[in-house]
Design a protein around this motif. Structure first.
Motif, PDB file in Angstrom:
ATOM      1  N   CYS B 157      -5.080 -30.543   5.248  1.00 16.51           N
ATOM      2  CA  CYS B 157      -5.445 -30.378   3.996  1.00 16.51           C
ATOM      3  C   CYS B 157      -5.476 -28.956   3.368  1.00 16.51           C
ATOM      4  O   CYS B 157      -6.474 -28.250   3.869  1.00 16.51           O
ATOM      5  CB  CYS B 157      -6.794 -31.042   3.488  1.00 16.51           C
ATOM      6  SG  CYS B 157      -6.862 -30.991   1.729  1.00 16.51           S
ATOM      7  N   HIS B 158      -4.768 -28.845   2.467  1.00 16.40           N
ATOM      8  CA  HIS B 158      -4.276 -27.108   2.219  1.00 16.40           C
ATOM      9  C   HIS B 158      -5.804 -26.704   1.297  1.00 16.40           C
ATOM     10  O   HIS B 158      -5.949 -25.503   1.086  1.00 16.40           O
ATOM     11  CB  HIS B 158      -3.347 -26.978   1.101  1.00 16.40           C
ATOM     12  CG  HIS B 158      -3.351 -27.792  -0.089  1.00 16.40           C
ATOM     13  ND1 HIS B 158      -3.317 -27.038  -1.416  1.00 16.40           N
ATOM     14  CD2 HIS B 158      -3.389 -28.726  -0.510  1.00 16.40           C
ATOM     15  CE1 HIS B 158      -3.479 -28.006  -2.387  1.00 16.40           C
ATOM     16  NE2 HIS B 158      -3.611 -28.989  -1.781  1.00 16.40           N
ATOM     17  N   PRO B 173     -10.255 -35.481   3.123  1.00 15.28           N
ATOM     18  CA  PRO B 173      -9.778 -36.848   3.067  1.00 15.28           C
ATOM     19  C   PRO B 173     -10.359 -37.740   3.982  1.00 15.28           C
ATOM     20  O   PRO B 173     -10.476 -39.094   3.701  1.00 15.28           O
ATOM     21  CB  PRO B 173      -8.004 -36.333   3.641  1.00 15.28           C
ATOM     22  CG  PRO B 173      -8.152 -35.078   4.144  1.00 15.28           C
ATOM     23  CD  PRO B 173      -9.197 -34.275   3.439  1.00 15.28           C
ATOM     24  N   CYS B 206      -8.808 -32.410  -4.804  1.00 11.32           N
ATOM     25  CA  CYS B 206      -7.652 -33.077  -4.360  1.00 11.32           C
ATOM     26  C   CYS B 206      -6.411 -33.083  -5.109  1.00 11.32           C
ATOM     27  O   CYS B 206      -6.561 -33.463  -6.237  1.00 11.32           O
ATOM     28  CB  CYS B 206      -7.755 -34.222  -3.535  1.00 11.32           C
ATOM     29  SG  CYS B 206      -6.377 -35.182  -3.196  1.00 11.32           S
ATOM     30  N   ILE B 208      -3.521 -34.712  -4.659  1.00  8.36           N
ATOM     31  CA  ILE B 208      -2.689 -35.811  -4.248  1.00  8.36           C
ATOM     32  C   ILE B 208      -1.386 -35.356  -3.584  1.00  8.36           C
ATOM     33  O   ILE B 208      -0.388 -36.007  -3.915  1.00  8.36           O
ATOM     34  CB  ILE B 208      -2.710 -36.914  -5.268  1.00  8.36           C
ATOM     35  CG1 ILE B 208      -1.830 -36.018  -6.729  1.00  8.36           C
ATOM     36  CG2 ILE B 208      -3.822 -37.663  -5.652  1.00  8.36           C
ATOM     37  CD1 ILE B 208      -1.795 -37.191  -7.534  1.00  8.36           C
ATOM     38  N   THR B 209      -1.152 -34.231  -2.708  1.00  7.72           N
ATOM     39  CA  THR B 209      -0.135 -33.855  -2.230  1.00  7.72           C
ATOM     40  C   THR B 209       0.315 -34.556  -0.971  1.00  7.72           C
ATOM     41  O   THR B 209       1.132 -34.277  -0.320  1.00  7.72           O
ATOM     42  CB  THR B 209       0.082 -32.495  -2.310  1.00  7.72           C
ATOM     43  OG1 THR B 209      -1.228 -31.731  -1.971  1.00  7.72           O
ATOM     44  CG2 THR B 209       0.567 -31.706  -3.508  1.00  7.72           C
ATOM     45  N   LYS B 210      -0.477 -35.360  -0.466  1.00  7.25           N
ATOM     46  CA  LYS B 210      -0.481 -36.123   0.536  1.00  7.25           C
ATOM     47  C   LYS B 210       0.092 -36.035   1.918  1.00  7.25           C
ATOM     48  O   LYS B 210       0.409 -36.516   2.847  1.00  7.25           O
ATOM     49  CB  LYS B 210       0.719 -37.167  -0.008  1.00  7.25           C
ATOM     50  CG  LYS B 210       0.648 -38.231  -0.987  1.00  7.25           C
ATOM     51  CD  LYS B 210       1.589 -39.357  -0.822  1.00  7.25           C
ATOM     52  CE  LYS B 210       1.444 -40.477  -1.914  1.00  7.25           C
ATOM     53  NZ  LYS B 210       2.123 -41.391  -2.221  1.00  7.25           N
ATOM     54  N   CYS B 212      -2.513 -35.339   4.154  1.00  5.90           N
ATOM     55  CA  CYS B 212      -3.271 -36.012   4.893  1.00  5.90           C
ATOM     56  C   CYS B 212      -2.630 -37.422   5.417  1.00  5.90           C
ATOM     57  O   CYS B 212      -2.669 -37.944   6.599  1.00  5.90           O
ATOM     58  CB  CYS B 212      -4.775 -36.248   4.311  1.00  5.90           C
ATOM     59  SG  CYS B 212      -4.473 -36.968   2.642  1.00  5.90           S
ATOM     60  N   ILE B 227      -7.810 -42.273  -1.962  1.00  8.17           N
ATOM     61  CA  ILE B 227      -8.039 -41.103  -2.849  1.00  8.17           C
ATOM     62  C   ILE B 227      -7.611 -41.539  -4.249  1.00  8.17           C
ATOM     63  O   ILE B 227      -8.306 -41.360  -5.280  1.00  8.17           O
ATOM     64  CB  ILE B 227      -7.432 -39.993  -2.401  1.00  8.17           C
ATOM     65  CG1 ILE B 227      -7.863 -39.558  -1.071  1.00  8.17           C
ATOM     66  CG2 ILE B 227      -7.518 -38.682  -3.516  1.00  8.17           C
ATOM     67  CD1 ILE B 227      -7.105 -38.200  -0.445  1.00  8.17           C
TER      68      ILE B 227
HETATM   69  S1  SF4 Z   1      -3.721 -35.655  -0.725  1.00  7.37           S
HETATM   70 FE1  SF4 Z   1      -4.765 -35.389   1.294  1.00  7.37          FE
HETATM   71  S2  SF4 Z   1      -4.336 -33.458   2.229  1.00  7.37           S
HETATM   72 FE2  SF4 Z   1      -3.586 -33.270   0.069  1.00  7.37          FE
HETATM   73  S3  SF4 Z   1      -4.996 -32.204  -1.238  1.00  7.37           S
HETATM   74 FE3  SF4 Z   1      -5.684 -34.450  -1.193  1.00  7.37          FE
HETATM   75  S4  SF4 Z   1      -6.935 -34.918   0.579  1.00  7.37           S
HETATM   76 FE4  SF4 Z   1      -5.993 -32.797   0.751  1.00  7.37          FE
END
Ligand code: SF4
Ligand code: SF4
Ligand code: FES
Ligand code: FES
Lengths: 266, 256
Positions: B157-158, B173, B206, B208-210, B212, B227
């Motif tokens: 997770c960035h 996540p 987050c 939501i760039t997925k 994780c 999420i």
């Molecule tokens: S989608 Fe998952 S990896 Fe991406 S920012 Fe959110 S928690 Fe972190």
């Protein structure tokens, strides 16, 4: 970018050690989205060749100004003629904010442009170039939480564009019972837009996702199950419905400008 | 050397919190082996003090998390035959957590975050054993129970991988699925989980760039099923004036 180079982490000089083509996906996204934006902007300002009885381009429906041809204005012409410095504003500009806002706040497009345009992150386990990061906790990005309002506005547009498709079962003289390539084009476009909306995460939440006890709401549970199946394909619908809108416009423009004739099957 | 054996090239990160570097080794690999097997052979034949954490060799304990060719993965579930012939395979420790030695990192950040999430709070008028739930009501949470706590999602997770300073305000996540599990639980009575998810556990960070979801070895659809539903629930409660008004008038949280 302290991140992976922070003092406690394993000392590795590279921002990523990935060996695959991780940059390809974001690159494709940028190219496709930029092409769409350029095309849509040119078309929105063009202000002509968007209507050829009975077909109307999705960029211009509903046509809300006085300049619209007869038959293009499903909801009347409430805006009259508005001009800035003598330039008449194209009717597309009054409505495009809604589909634009819908797609800009879409959970899937957010992922796509955060990764590709904002590089946050460009790909998984590839360090992003930004020093600080607050996500969607502050203005302007906190406004992404308004996605549901655009979702509902999008539904109204879906209804209007479906009516446009139904109206396309007429010939150029307004007689019903005809089918042309244009009919199929508008029908496909409307179908894809419905699939895009129905697979939306807000739709999934509203229809049943927000419930705690499915057992008390059997109908909504069923619907939630169906929407969840579509939701799994949401990225696909997001892309093909985008192409659908652009190609429908290309077709209507070609007919309206006289470069092709709308072929009638019957 | 039999036909099924061949030599493979590895680059393994060796070092500790102060310093370290990638070291090249060549080692034998057999048909059907996984990266962890090969690392064990390196340990047995060339680097007897190589530190590596593992336990089940079956993708179920979540111990052998590391980064293989830059991707967060379980070493025991990464088959050698997915690499090209002659390719050098780079193996490093997780890059989001403090390194202890070689391939072993300090993942205690995650245990701290786990403690910050209030446990299941069952109804007070029922004794344990008297709880009754319908299968359809617990189905969604069951997906999240598959988590093996490998922390690959946390590592990739960035939000924290690229920003050390976010660690204090971001649960990550793995713990968003925990919060979602409890918030969707038919018998949980704690009704402020949405509010605290946003205000204390950093759900809004987050984007939501997925990533994780991409790395989860249990294929839990973290972003889509935990999420984003939690983000929508937060909107119900915090950013949707109509829902907010409705919940005030009906004097209940609105979720049932
Ligand atoms: S989608 Fe998952 S990896 Fe991406 S920012 Fe959110 S928690 Fe972190
Ligand atoms: S959610 Fe998946 S990636 Fe994250 S800790 Fe659990 S099993 Fe590992
Ligand atoms: S339209 Fe994509 S999530 Fe709503
Ligand atoms: S050793 Fe248990 S998951 Fe790999």
């Amino acid at each position: 970018m302290a991140g992976v180079f922070a003092p406690t982490r394993a000392k590795i000089a590279e921002r990523t050690l990935r060996t695959d083509k991780w940059w390809l996906q974001p690159l494709i996204t940028v190219v496709v989205l930029v092409s769409f934006i350029i095309y849509a902007t040119i078309r929105a300002f063009e202000g002509k060749n968007y209507f050829a009885e009975p077909l109307i381009s999705p960029f211009y429906s509903p046509c809300l100004t006085n300049g619209c041809p007869d038959g293009a204005s499903l909801l009347g012409q409430p805006f009259g003629t508005i001009a800035i410095f003598g330039m008449v504003i194209s009717p597309a500009l009054f409505i495009l904010i809604f589909p634009l806002g819908f797609r800009m706040t879409c959970y899937y497009y957010r992922k796509a442009y955060y990764r590709s345009f904002w590089q946050s992150p460009p790909a998984c386990a590839v360090a992003e170039p930004h020093k600080t990061y607050t996500g969607e906790t502050r203005a302007p990005l906190i406004l992404q939480n308004g996605h549901r309002w655009f979702f509902f506005a999008g539904l109204i547009f879906n209804v209007l564009l479906t009516i446009d498709a139904v109206l396309a079962f007429r010939n150029a003289d307004g007689q019903w019972g005809h089918l042309s390539v244009g009919t199929l084009v508008l029908l496909t476009n409307a179908t894809l837009l419905w699939l895009y909306s129905a697979s939306c995460h807000t739709c999934r939440h509203t229809i049943g996702g927000r419930l705690r006890n499915f057992s008390k709401h059997p109908v909504r549970y069923k619907l939630w199950g169906w929407v969840s199946v579509l939701n799994h394909r949401h990225p696909t619908f997001a892309w093909i419905s985008l192409f659908g809108v652009a190609l429908s416009d290309v077709y209507v423009r070609a007919v309206a400008s006289g470069s092709i004739t709308n072929f009638y099957f019957f | 050397m039999s036909a099924a054996e061949k030599m493979v090239k590895l680059r393994i990160w060796r070092g500790d919190a102060k310093d370290g570097a990638l070291q090249d080794v060549e080692v034998e690999a057999n048909e059907g082996e996984v990266v962890l097997d090969v690392i064990h052979r390196v340990q047995a034949t060339q680097m007897s003090d190589l530190a590596v954490r593992w336990n089940c060799k079956a993708g179920k304990c979540g111990s052998c998390s590391m980064e293989i060719n830059g991707k967060p993965r379980l070493a025991c579930m990464t088959r050698m035959n997915m690499f090209e012939e002659g390719e050098t395979i780079t193996v490093t420790p997780l890059r989001a957590f403090p390194v202890i030695r070689d391939l072993v990192t300090d993942v205690s950040f995650n245990y701290k975050k786990a403690m910050e999430i209030p446990a299941f709070a069952g109804p007070t008028d029922l004794k344990p054993g008297e709880y009754r739930m319908q299968q359809v009501d617990v189905e969604r949470s069951q997906e999240f129970r598959k988590c093996i706590e490998c922390f690959l999602c946390q590592d990739t997770c960035h939000v924290i991988r690229d920003h050390e300073e976010n660690k204090k305000s971001f649960a990550g996540p793995r713990f968003f699925i925990r919060i979602a599990e409890l918030d969707m639980h038919p018998l949980d009575t704690l009704r402020n989980r949405k509010k605290t998810a946003q205000e204390e556990h950093g759900l809004g960070m987050c984007n939501i760039t997925k990533c994780c979801t991409e790395v989860c070895p249990e294929h839990i659809r973290i972003t889509d099923n935990a999420i984003i539903p939690m983000k929508e629930r937060v909107v119900d409660e915090k950013y949707d004036p109509i829902r907010w008004l409705g919940s005030k008038i009906r004097k209940r949280e609105g979720i049932n």
